[in-house]
Write a protein that holds these residues in place. Structure first.
Motif, PDB file in Angstrom:
ATOM      1  N   LEU A   1      81.316 123.533  52.758  1.00 50.93           N
ATOM      2  CA  LEU A   1      80.234 122.560  52.607  1.00 50.93           C
ATOM      3  C   LEU A   1      80.638 121.474  51.618  1.00 50.93           C
ATOM      4  O   LEU A   1      80.453 120.282  51.866  1.00 50.93           O
ATOM      5  N   MET A   2      81.237 121.907  50.496  1.00 50.03           N
ATOM      6  CA  MET A   2      81.641 120.940  49.479  1.00 50.03           C
ATOM      7  C   MET A   2      82.747 120.033  50.018  1.00 50.03           C
ATOM      8  O   MET A   2      82.686 118.808  49.859  1.00 50.03           O
ATOM      9  N   ALA A   3      83.726 120.617  50.672  1.00 54.90           N
ATOM     10  CA  ALA A   3      84.845 119.824  51.187  1.00 54.90           C
ATOM     11  C   ALA A   3      84.353 118.817  52.222  1.00 54.90           C
ATOM     12  O   ALA A   3      84.754 117.655  52.220  1.00 54.90           O
ATOM     13  N   GLY A   4      83.464 119.250  53.102  1.00 57.72           N
ATOM     14  CA  GLY A   4      82.949 118.351  54.136  1.00 57.72           C
ATOM     15  C   GLY A   4      82.193 117.186  53.528  1.00 57.72           C
ATOM     16  O   GLY A   4      82.327 116.042  53.963  1.00 57.72           O
ATOM     17  N   LYS A   5      81.405 117.503  52.518  1.00 57.21           N
ATOM     18  CA  LYS A   5      80.619 116.448  51.864  1.00 57.21           C
ATOM     19  C   LYS A   5      81.537 115.435  51.173  1.00 57.21           C
ATOM     20  O   LYS A   5      81.393 114.230  51.354  1.00 57.21           O
TER      21      LYS A   5
ATOM     22  N   ILE B   1      94.946 117.349  41.564  1.00 55.58           N
ATOM     23  CA  ILE B   1      93.905 117.563  42.572  1.00 55.58           C
ATOM     24  C   ILE B   1      93.755 119.031  43.009  1.00 55.58           C
ATOM     25  O   ILE B   1      92.638 119.542  43.033  1.00 55.58           O
ATOM     26  N   PRO B   2      94.853 119.745  43.305  1.00 55.26           N
ATOM     27  CA  PRO B   2      94.662 121.151  43.700  1.00 55.26           C
ATOM     28  C   PRO B   2      93.969 121.977  42.618  1.00 55.26           C
ATOM     29  O   PRO B   2      93.150 122.854  42.923  1.00 55.26           O
ATOM     30  N   VAL B   3      94.261 121.684  41.350  1.00 52.83           N
ATOM     31  CA  VAL B   3      93.607 122.405  40.255  1.00 52.83           C
ATOM     32  C   VAL B   3      92.108 122.105  40.281  1.00 52.83           C
ATOM     33  O   VAL B   3      91.271 123.002  40.136  1.00 52.83           O
ATOM     34  N   LEU B   4      91.782 120.833  40.491  1.00 54.20           N
ATOM     35  CA  LEU B   4      90.370 120.445  40.543  1.00 54.20           C
ATOM     36  C   LEU B   4      89.665 121.085  41.737  1.00 54.20           C
ATOM     37  O   LEU B   4      88.516 121.482  41.642  1.00 54.20           O
ATOM     38  N   VAL B   5      90.374 121.173  42.864  1.00 61.87           N
ATOM     39  CA  VAL B   5      89.781 121.800  44.050  1.00 61.87           C
ATOM     40  C   VAL B   5      89.392 123.229  43.718  1.00 61.87           C
ATOM     41  O   VAL B   5      88.284 123.682  44.017  1.00 61.87           O
ATOM     42  N   TRP B   6      90.291 123.924  43.047  1.00 59.57           N
ATOM     43  CA  TRP B   6      90.034 125.327  42.724  1.00 59.57           C
ATOM     44  C   TRP B   6      88.859 125.456  41.757  1.00 59.57           C
ATOM     45  O   TRP B   6      87.925 126.230  41.985  1.00 59.57           O
ATOM     46  N   LEU B   7      88.903 124.653  40.694  1.00 62.27           N
ATOM     47  CA  LEU B   7      87.844 124.711  39.674  1.00 62.27           C
ATOM     48  C   LEU B   7      86.490 124.321  40.264  1.00 62.27           C
ATOM     49  O   LEU B   7      85.496 125.011  40.077  1.00 62.27           O
ATOM     50  N   ALA B   8      86.483 123.196  40.987  1.00 58.24           N
ATOM     51  CA  ALA B   8      85.224 122.693  41.531  1.00 58.24           C
ATOM     52  C   ALA B   8      84.669 123.683  42.556  1.00 58.24           C
ATOM     53  O   ALA B   8      83.476 123.950  42.585  1.00 58.24           O
ATOM     54  N   GLY B   9      85.548 124.247  43.369  1.00 59.60           N
ATOM     55  CA  GLY B   9      85.106 125.214  44.371  1.00 59.60           C
ATOM     56  C   GLY B   9      84.434 126.405  43.717  1.00 59.60           C
ATOM     57  O   GLY B   9      83.400 126.896  44.163  1.00 59.60           O
ATOM     58  N   ARG B  10      85.011 126.835  42.600  1.00 59.03           N
ATOM     59  CA  ARG B  10      84.484 128.001  41.895  1.00 59.03           C
ATOM     60  C   ARG B  10      83.112 127.704  41.286  1.00 59.03           C
ATOM     61  O   ARG B  10      82.149 128.455  41.468  1.00 59.03           O
ATOM     62  N   VAL B  11      83.032 126.591  40.576  1.00 53.97           N
ATOM     63  CA  VAL B  11      81.770 126.228  39.925  1.00 53.97           C
ATOM     64  C   VAL B  11      80.693 126.003  40.987  1.00 53.97           C
ATOM     65  O   VAL B  11      79.577 126.518  40.888  1.00 53.97           O
TER      66      VAL B  11
ATOM     67  N   SER C   1      82.640 131.719  66.937  1.00 55.30           N
ATOM     68  CA  SER C   1      83.581 131.461  65.865  1.00 55.30           C
ATOM     69  C   SER C   1      83.542 129.964  65.555  1.00 55.30           C
ATOM     70  O   SER C   1      83.343 129.139  66.436  1.00 55.30           O
ATOM     71  N   LEU C   2      83.698 129.656  64.283  1.00 55.28           N
ATOM     72  CA  LEU C   2      83.687 128.266  63.850  1.00 55.28           C
ATOM     73  C   LEU C   2      84.751 128.176  62.770  1.00 55.28           C
ATOM     74  O   LEU C   2      84.573 128.668  61.674  1.00 55.28           O
ATOM     75  N   GLY C   3      85.888 127.581  63.138  1.00 54.33           N
ATOM     76  CA  GLY C   3      86.982 127.488  62.178  1.00 54.33           C
ATOM     77  C   GLY C   3      86.613 126.592  61.020  1.00 54.33           C
ATOM     78  O   GLY C   3      85.681 125.801  61.117  1.00 54.33           O
ATOM     79  N   SER C   4      87.368 126.729  59.922  1.00 62.18           N
ATOM     80  CA  SER C   4      87.085 125.889  58.747  1.00 62.18           C
ATOM     81  C   SER C   4      87.203 124.415  59.086  1.00 62.18           C
ATOM     82  O   SER C   4      86.389 123.606  58.650  1.00 62.18           O
ATOM     83  N   GLY C   5      88.230 124.083  59.877  1.00 63.53           N
ATOM     84  CA  GLY C   5      88.423 122.674  60.246  1.00 63.53           C
ATOM     85  C   GLY C   5      87.196 122.134  60.955  1.00 63.53           C
ATOM     86  O   GLY C   5      86.675 121.076  60.614  1.00 63.53           O
ATOM     87  N   ALA C   6      86.708 122.907  61.927  1.00 59.87           N
ATOM     88  CA  ALA C   6      85.545 122.461  62.704  1.00 59.87           C
ATOM     89  C   ALA C   6      84.309 122.369  61.808  1.00 59.87           C
ATOM     90  O   ALA C   6      83.519 121.433  61.911  1.00 59.87           O
ATOM     91  N   ALA C   7      84.151 123.345  60.910  1.00 57.44           N
ATOM     92  CA  ALA C   7      82.986 123.349  60.024  1.00 57.44           C
ATOM     93  C   ALA C   7      83.008 122.128  59.116  1.00 57.44           C
ATOM     94  O   ALA C   7      81.998 121.434  58.959  1.00 57.44           O
ATOM     95  N   ILE C   8      84.175 121.853  58.531  1.00 57.97           N
ATOM     96  CA  ILE C   8      84.286 120.706  57.611  1.00 57.97           C
ATOM     97  C   ILE C   8      84.051 119.402  58.372  1.00 57.97           C
ATOM     98  O   ILE C   8      83.373 118.499  57.887  1.00 57.97           O
TER      99      ILE C   8
END
Lengths: 401, 313
Positions: free
Chosen positions: A225-229, A370-380, A6-13
């Motif tokens: 991947l995007m969030a970590g970067k 920012i939360p709106v951008l997170v959603w949009l950017a994540g989707r694209v 298992s690799l949680g999101s926190g650990a992955a980011i």
């Protein structure tokens, strides 16, 4: 063999961000760029100090014949607001020697019948008004004497005469230190945001071009991947800015260039960092999403161009208008618009031309976006990042087709 | 015993139906060879197994449970489009990939060291991938698929671009992994290699599985054929009414018996030929995977359509 994988999101980011940080910090480009900026900022402070002290008093030589003029020159200069030092020379020849060696800026050889000045090339801008005013006074006192009055009394009355001005909307005092700080903050934020934003875009396309993204997405979710970067490059950018701003604060305090300014350097530095973080979050998300649409480094420009324009416009307004006219409508309005605020609000703050509530509203608007951008950017990003080959249309990426 | 089940996957890209009810399973300890022309749906199937692509319908299961992120992290994957960070050092890169698959740093490092040694690239750990030869880059790619000690292997064209020595290394790794009880799926256009390595083979055409089974099973044909090297067919073939002569060249005659004929027809053929003269060779003719593949892929598909499918790849 079937170990817990298992690799949680926190650990992955954290892993993704860690790789970005290690890679960037070890890159020569990062090290040299940061070093260059620190050096420029320190040298700039030094230069500011040196040129600041070059506003030395104007040297005026006075021949013995015109010796009485020395006090009048000083008095007039004080009235006009110019710092003048006088010295007496035995004769005109000695005075001219001082002029040609540059030790004197002007030589007074006679005060009557008219004021006679000798200069090397021409009269400096500062001394022009002084002697102009002095010549008028001399002419006046000649006339007063002729009329039987006391020239000294009249001269006194004339020198102290000043209009009484009542300002309906007094402008807050702004000094050179504040304006310089405003411009420097504007330039630094622009360069830092531009640089970090480009790194995000290049990083996304690099993964796409090299196809390593396929391997990564077999174990990571696209948003991780995007969030970590974004997080990793943001931390690197922040570290860079902290070093540069730290050098700027240290050199301005160390060289004492802002001693006479009412600038709170510490607060301005902290606000610059806050605005970097907010601005970076917005621009990095947009750039990561747009960069995912293309597959080749050469094509980055075509998708990031509009975003860069979005940075350049407020930047130009920020450094060309805001420091000199912080109350202008365009500056005030743009300091509230989310993508423009990070370039303009910190300049208004450096100038001390902003109320606390204005900063809070502007910051709130940007953070709310920012939360709106997170959603949009994540989707694209998710929809586009695995599509190799041509350029993916933004509409398709948003629609998930 | 656990198995990887691919159950009725469907996937459409725009107007192209990439997968139609793709179904097969790979058992633990088995090497499964996946063949088909370009664009037939092999890569699409593998990418859906890895969760890199989402299916329109159908399901992938491991050990009877649908595959989730934690199970997928136990798959070793070699994508068709090779990909690594070009400017990252080999060792660092492998450790990073192992950690992304949930290994801790110490285990990741140990595994990286073991695999770079096994694959003969231990000298290149400190080099950027970019600086390696193509063959060594392929070895790093394989190491990237194996470094997290996966329980399932999904390899898309692992043999493409390998030199003969590397092919042997790769074959050895596949056999070892299967012997350790892991299911191994690989795709390839090198059919002799698939025939030699695989326990079972699946042939896909236009997004669905058209032939599936063990190599021997697939090679068993409905009509049995024998090659007889001996007296000319005119001297004996007429004596066995169940068979017909397909061809004869030199001293070799190929005869075929309809599938419905009695089992012992081979003995009747041999006896008839021996009665006519000395027989130097008598063997059952079985199609190679290449021949099977041609039959299966070409069957019922007009040539023009096959071309279009390849063009779409």
């Amino acid at each position: 063999m079937s170990a817990d994988r298992s690799l949680g999101s926190g650990a992955a980011i954290r892993l993704v961000a860690g790789r970005e940080i290690r890679t960037r910090l070890a890159s020569k480009a990062f090290i040299w760029l940061t070093l260059a900026f620190v050096v420029i900022v320190v040298l700039g402070g030094l230069l500011f100090k040196l040129t600041g002290s070059s506003s030395d008093p104007q040297q005026v030589a006075v021949t013995t014949d015109a010796a009485g003029a020395a006090d009048q020159v000083k008095a007039t200069a004080t009235g006009v607001g110019v710092d003048v030092v006088t010295r007496e020379v035995p004769d005109r020849a000695a005075g001219e020697k001082l002029l040609s060696s540059g030790d004197a800026d002007a030589l007074v050889v006679a005060t009557s019948p008219t004021l006679e000045i000798v200069v090397k090339q021409d009269l400096s801008d500062q001394l022009g008004p002084v002697f102009g005013s002095l010549a008028q006074q001399l002419a006046l006192s000649g006339a007063v004497t002729d009329l039987g009055g006391d020239p000294a009394e009249v001269a006194q009355a004339v020198a102290t005469a000043a209009p009484t001005v009542t300002a309906l909307e007094p402008e807050p005092e702004r000094d050179g230190g504040q304006i310089a700080a405003g411009v420097i903050v504007g330039i630094l934020l622009f360069i830092a945001l531009m640089n970090a934003g480009q790194l995000v875009a290049q990083g996304v396309v690099e993964e796409k071009t090299s196809r390593v993204v396929e391997l990564l997405l077999a174990t990571l979710r696209p948003w991780q991947l995007m969030a970590g970067k974004v997080l990793g490059i943001g931390i690197v950018g922040l570290v860079q800015l902290v070093l540069i701003v730290g050098a700027a604060v240290a050199s301005s305090l160390g060289f004492g260039v802002l001693d006479s300014s009412s600038l709170d350097v510490g607060a301005i530095a902290v606000w610059a960092l806050v605005w970097f973080v907010v601005g970076f979050a917005m621009f990095a998300l947009v750039l990561a999403a747009l960069a995912a649409l293309v597959s080749r480094q050469e094509d980055i420009g075509s998708v990031t161009g509009p975003v860069i324009a979005l940075m350049i416009v407020p930047y130009i307004v920020g450094i060309s208008i805001a420091p000199y006219d912080p109350e202008s409508t365009i500056v005030v309005v743009m300091s509230f618009i989310p993508f423009a605020a990070p370039f303009i609000m910190p300049i208004r703050q450096a100038l001390g031309a902003v109320e606390g509530w204005e900063v809070a509203v502007s910051l709130g608007l940007s953070i709310a976006l920012i939360p709106v951008l997170v959603w949009l950017a994540g989707r694209v990003y998710s929809n586009a990042v695995l599509r190799a080959g041509g350029r993916v249309k933004l509409k398709d990426a948003l629609g998930g087709r | 015993m656990a198995s990887l089940e691919i159950d009725a996957l469907n996937k459409t890209y725009g107007s192209v139906r990439a997968l139609r009810d793709m179904t097969f399973d790979v058992r633990a300890g088995e090497i499964f060879g996946f063949v088909g022309s370009n664009g037939a749906g092999k890569s699409t199937t593998m990418r859906i197994v890895l969760g890199v692509l989402a299916q329109d319908s159908g399901e992938v299961r491991w050990d009877s449970a649908p595959l989730g992120p934690d199970t997928r992290r136990r798959i070793g994957y070699m994508p068709e489009e090779r990909g690594l960070y070009p400017r990252m050092k080999v060792g660092e890169q492998l450790v990073y990939l192992a950690r992304l698959h949930g290994m801790d740093t110490a285990a990741a490092r140990a595994s990286m060291e073991r695999w770079t040694e096994t694959l003969g690239i231990e000298e290149r750990r400190g080099d950027e991938v970019l600086k390696l030869s193509l063959g060594n880059q392929q070895r790093v790619q394989l190491a990237a698929a194996l470094v997290h000690e996966p329980d399932i292997l999904v390899l898309d064209e692992p043999f493409s671009g390998l030199d003969p020595v590397a092919v042997d290394v790769m074959s050895g790794v596949l056999r070892e992994q299967a012997a350790a009880g892991r299911p191994v799926v690989f795709s390839s256009h090198q059919l002799e290699l698939v025939e030699r390595l695989s326990d079972r083979v699946g042939i896909v055409r236009a997004g669905s599985m058209v032939a599936l089974g063990g190599i021997d099973e697939l090679r068993t044909t409905e009509h049995r054929r024998w090659a007889v090297d001996g007296p000319p067919d005119s001297a004996w073939a007429a004596g066995v009414p169940e068979v017909r002569v397909l061809e004869s060249s030199g001293t070799t005659t190929v005869v075929e018996a309809a599938g419905t004929g009695p089992d012992e027809v081979d003995q009747a053929v041999l006896r008839a030929a021996l009665a006519a003269g000395p027989v130097r060779e008598f063997s059952l003719v079985r199609p190679s995977l290449t021949e099977l593949y041609r039959d299966v892929v070409a069957a019922d598909v007009p040539a023009e359509q096959v071309e279009t499918e390849e063009g779409a790849a």
